[in-house]
Design an enzyme around this catalytic site. Structure first.
Site, PDB file in Angstrom:
ATOM      1  CE  LYS A 109       1.008   1.222   4.226  1.00 21.91           C
ATOM      2  NZ  LYS A 109       1.830   2.475   4.763  1.00 21.91           N
TER       3      LYS A 109
ATOM      4  CG  ASP B 287      -0.303   0.092   8.223  1.00 23.93           C
ATOM      5  OD1 ASP B 287      -1.004   0.753   8.488  1.00 23.93           O
ATOM      6  OD2 ASP B 287       0.994   0.348   7.747  1.00 23.93           O
TER       7      ASP B 287
HETATM    8  O1  C5P Z   1       0.296  -1.433  14.871  1.00 20.47           O
HETATM    9  P1  C5P Z   1       1.617  -1.666  14.542  1.00 20.47           P
HETATM   10  O2  C5P Z   1       2.198  -2.949  15.462  1.00 20.47           O
HETATM   11  O3  C5P Z   1       2.141  -2.132  13.331  1.00 20.47           O
HETATM   12  O4  C5P Z   1       2.485  -0.436  15.026  1.00 20.47           O
HETATM   13  C1  C5P Z   1       4.080  -0.355  15.384  1.00 20.47           C
HETATM   14  C2  C5P Z   1       4.363   0.961  16.036  1.00 20.47           C
HETATM   15  O5  C5P Z   1       4.170   1.977  15.256  1.00 20.47           O
HETATM   16  C3  C5P Z   1       3.510   0.970  17.242  1.00 20.47           C
HETATM   17  O6  C5P Z   1       4.017   0.132  18.476  1.00 20.47           O
HETATM   18  C4  C5P Z   1       3.634   2.480  17.646  1.00 20.47           C
HETATM   19  O7  C5P Z   1       4.975   2.598  18.139  1.00 20.47           O
HETATM   20  C5  C5P Z   1       3.712   3.036  16.303  1.00 20.47           C
HETATM   21  N1  C5P Z   1       2.207   3.495  15.697  1.00 20.47           N
HETATM   22  C6  C5P Z   1       1.793   4.534  16.169  1.00 20.47           C
HETATM   23  N2  C5P Z   1       0.645   4.854  15.855  1.00 20.47           N
HETATM   24  C7  C5P Z   1      -0.058   4.323  15.083  1.00 20.47           C
HETATM   25  C8  C5P Z   1       0.105   2.924  14.533  1.00 20.47           C
HETATM   26  C9  C5P Z   1       1.543   2.611  14.847  1.00 20.47           C
HETATM   27  O8  C5P Z   1       2.424   5.172  17.129  1.00 20.47           O
HETATM   28  N3  C5P Z   1      -1.356   4.593  14.631  1.00 20.47           N
END
Ligand code: C5P
Length: 300
Positions: free
Chosen positions: A12, A145
């Site tokens: 994406k 995502d």
């Molecule tokens: O959700 P995911 O595990 O992919 O996110 C990885 C990291 O990215 C999270 O631990 C956080 O530090 C950051 N993140 C964030 N805000 C979001 C998505 C991700 O701060 N909306």
């Protein structure tokens, strides 16, 4: 006979990525418009023979690309474990094979897309025991995502990115992509962003309207990424990449998601090839288009 199920994982690009306040749970409030791309990984689940593994478990994960975790920290592995763990059936032991076309740690949701494809493939092995809504819940637990890479197309994402509403988008958009030699860890880019003095861009009204025209010239000036400043601060050479793509004729160039991949919106497929050719003098590139589908079984 050993069963094999293959699913396609689409990458994406964020056409808009507005990053709001840091929440108490450590995530940022986002307003994003996602577009899925034809750029893809291929995820294959193969039943392992009963004497090589434990039923209902992943035996091993194989991936020829360096930098991809091949243990149970890989999101695709976790996706299969969760689906099999929730099943009322007795799932087989499986091995996972990943063939990567999406850059790793590149801001293109490659790992998330693999997880979404693994969810679809694991569910197929269970004769589609779980409905899409249940898979979306599991997807949101796996990562912010993953839900979008499951549904694909063009969508507005809010919350931490997991609340999705389809967005009307006409036509096909053509992209040149410039990959970076070194990846960027998403949490590090968010941390960098929190150090910067900035105003979040959370209004996507104009972009949503432009997407309904199907005209890349109208969409291009409205592409925006709040994370770009943080990604550029961590990898300053990306600015040169952005300038090179623009000089080669791109309509707009942005850092994709948390970076470091740079995505260039182009007038048509030919222009995208020309921009990629110019960028390939200094690194790996690809041309692709969107919107594409979400994760799906190969051949379906
Ligand atoms: O959700 P995911 O595990 O992919 O996110 C990885 C990291 O990215 C999270 O631990 C956080 O530090 C950051 N993140 C964030 N805000 C979001 C998505 C991700 O701060 N909306």
């Amino acid at each position: 006979m050993m069963r094999e199920v293959t699913a396609i994982a689409h990458g994406k690009v964020n056409l808009h990525l507005g990053v709001g306040a840091l929440r108490d749970d450590g995530y940022h409030e986002l307003v994003s418009i996602f577009q899925s791309l034809e750029l893809r990984d291929v995820v294959t689940l193969t039943e392992a023979s009963p004497n090589t593994g434990v039923a209902g478990r992943v035996v091993e994960l194989e991936c020829a690309t360096a930098g991809v975790p091949t243990d149970n920290t890989n999101l695709a592995w976790r996706a299969v474990d969760i689906v099999f763990g929730r099943s009322t059936q007795q799932p087989p032991a499986v091995r996972i094979t990943l063939a990567k076309g999406i850059p790793t740690a590149g801001g293109m949701a490659g790992g998330s897309a693999d997880a979404a494809a693994a969810l679809i493939a694991a569910n197929k092995i269970l004769d589609n025991e779980f409905e899409l809504g249940e898979l979306l819940d599991i997807a949101a637990d796996l990562g912010s995502d993953v839900p979008f890479t499951l549904v694909g197309g063009t969508a507005l994402g809010t919350g931490r990115g997991e609340h999705l509403v389809p967005t009307l988008s006409k036509g096909t958009y053509h992209w040149a992509l410039a990959f970076s030699r070194t990846g960027l860890a998403t949490p590090a880019v968010f941390r960098k962003l929190d150090e910067l003095d900035r105003t979040p861009h959370l209004d996507v009204t104009a972009l949503s309207r432009a997407l309904r025209t199907g005209n890349p010239h109208q969409v291009a000036p409205l592409l925006h990424n709040d994370m770009q400043a943080a990604a550029l601060s961590l990898q300053p050479q990306l600015r040169t990449t952005l300038n090179t793509g623009m000089a080669a004729g791109a309509l707009a160039g942005i850092v994709s998601g948390s970076g470091p991949t740079c995505a260039f919106l182009c007038e048509d497929a030919r222009a995208a090839r020309e921009v990629a050719a110019e960028l390939s003098l200094s690194g790996n590139t690809a041309v692709t288009s969107g919107p594409a589908r979400g994760a799906h079984l190969k051949g379906e």
